[in-house]
Scaffold this active site. Structure first.
Site, short mmCIF file in Angstrom:
data_model
loop_
_atom_site.label_atom_id
_atom_site.label_comp_id
_atom_site.label_asym_id
_atom_site.label_seq_id
_atom_site.Cartn_x
_atom_site.Cartn_y
_atom_site.Cartn_z
N GLU A 47 23.41 -41.72 -2.10
CA GLU A 47 23.67 -42.99 -2.54
C GLU A 47 24.86 -42.77 -3.26
OE1 GLU A 47 23.05 -47.88 -3.77
OE2 GLU A 47 21.72 -46.38 -3.67
N LYS A 120 26.15 -52.26 1.98
CA LYS A 120 25.39 -52.85 1.65
C LYS A 120 24.90 -54.84 2.15
CE LYS A 120 21.61 -51.34 -2.05
NZ LYS A 120 22.04 -50.75 -3.25
N CYS A 157 19.85 -47.64 0.04
CA CYS A 157 19.18 -48.11 -0.88
C CYS A 157 17.83 -49.43 -0.86
CB CYS A 157 19.59 -48.09 -2.12
SG CYS A 157 18.12 -47.10 -3.34
#
Length: 313
Positions: A47, A120, A157
């Site tokens: 990331e 995200k 993540c």
């Protein structure tokens, strides 16, 4: 009989703590080229691999690091590299969009075209991981890209901890799940080590959806720049690596150590996974109409006619 389709994937484990962006980009390119030389067709870096993890503390100066998707020089660089090498590269970047910013990934196909952006969905907030200060929750929805090497599902993540993420990507047709990651020590609890829990969560996603997983994490110790208060000591985080690749049953096929730069390369049979996924019955026997609690925060039925408390009537 048509031979099985195979996909060779790579997980890049690297440090990105250098505030010289060019150094981080050069490091990633070196490892991507090495992965391609070993036959990798899909190469996953950690990331936000082009910059230090600025979210360790809350410092408004870091907001200047965000850049728009259009014309982003880092995306252009790695898209050209993808085209040169004939590989698929997810490119993590800090995205500026008007008055907000996102933690995003651009997907570069093997011909160098950028297929789109994922922002995200789940944004964490805790000591050493203060992402809500910087990022707005993503608005793209979960994304699966039809690339030249197969259908690639990707999330970032904190997304990887949520079973809804992996199931959504599987329902959208993902043949492999990619999770670029930044995770490590917890500044508020030196005795807390989530590495095993982190791996087992994604192994469960692979097993429950019968889709292979590629997880690429950062290494190195990074110290925040502080929040401008000279009385407050900057926090530090040591990222624990442990990148890994699983098969479609969740078994680990390759795993890196906790502190060294590493390159994991593994060949997967996409058709073997597809046959197992279709025959096992997980998706045949789903009962979407029974999953209404998943559409609420507390598991209770949503009501349009919220009644007053008896004492208020």
């Amino acid at each position: 009989m048509t031979p099985d389709r195979h996909l060779t994937v790579a997980a890049v484990q690297m440090a990105s703590g250098d505030w010289d962006e060019a150094a981080n980009i050069a490091r990633a390119e070196r490892l991507i080229r090495a992965a391609a030389a070993r036959g990798a067709q899909l190469i996953v870096c950690p990331e936000l691999f082009m910059s230090p993890y600025f979210c360790i503390d809350q410092n408004a100066a870091h907001l200047a690091l965000a850049r728009p998707f259009e014309g982003h020089p880092g995306i252009a660089h790695f898209a050209r590299l993808a085209g040169e090498l004939g590989v698929v590269i997810p490119i993590g970047f800090f995205e500026r969009a008007g008055n907000v910013a996102y933690n995003s990934v651009a997907m570069a196909d093997a011909d160098g075209r950028v297929l789109g952006v994922y922002r995200k969905t789940h944004i964490p907030d805790g000591p050493g991981y203060t992402e809500k200060f910087y990022f707005t929750p993503g608005d793209t929805g979960f994304k699966v890209w039809a690339t030249r090497v197969g259908r690639v599902g990707l999330a970032i993540c904190w997304d990887q901890w949520f079973p809804e993420t992996a199931r959504s990507l599987a329902l959208l047709g993902a043949e492999v799940l990619c999770f670029p990651t930044i995770i490590g020590s917890e500044p508020h609890d030196a005795g807390m080590d989530t590495a095993g829990h982190w791996q087992r969560t994604m192994q469960g996603h692979a097993a429950a959806n019968m889709v292979p997983v590629v997880a690429a994490n950062r290494i190195g110790r990074e110290v925040g720049l502080g929040n401008g208060n000279p009385q407050q000591q900057p926090l530090a985080t040591t990222f624990y690596g442990s990148s890994f690749i699983t098969d479609h049953t969740g078994a680990k096929l390759a795993e890196a150590g906790r502190s060294e730069e590493a390159l994991l390369v593994q060949t997967l049979s996409l058709d073997e996974a597809r046959r197992a996924r279709q025959s096992f019955g997980f998706f045949r026997d789903r009962r979407p109409e029974m999953y209404q609690p998943l559409l609420t925060s507390d598991g209770q039925p949503m009501r349009s006619d919220l009644r007053r408390h008896p004492e208020m009537s």
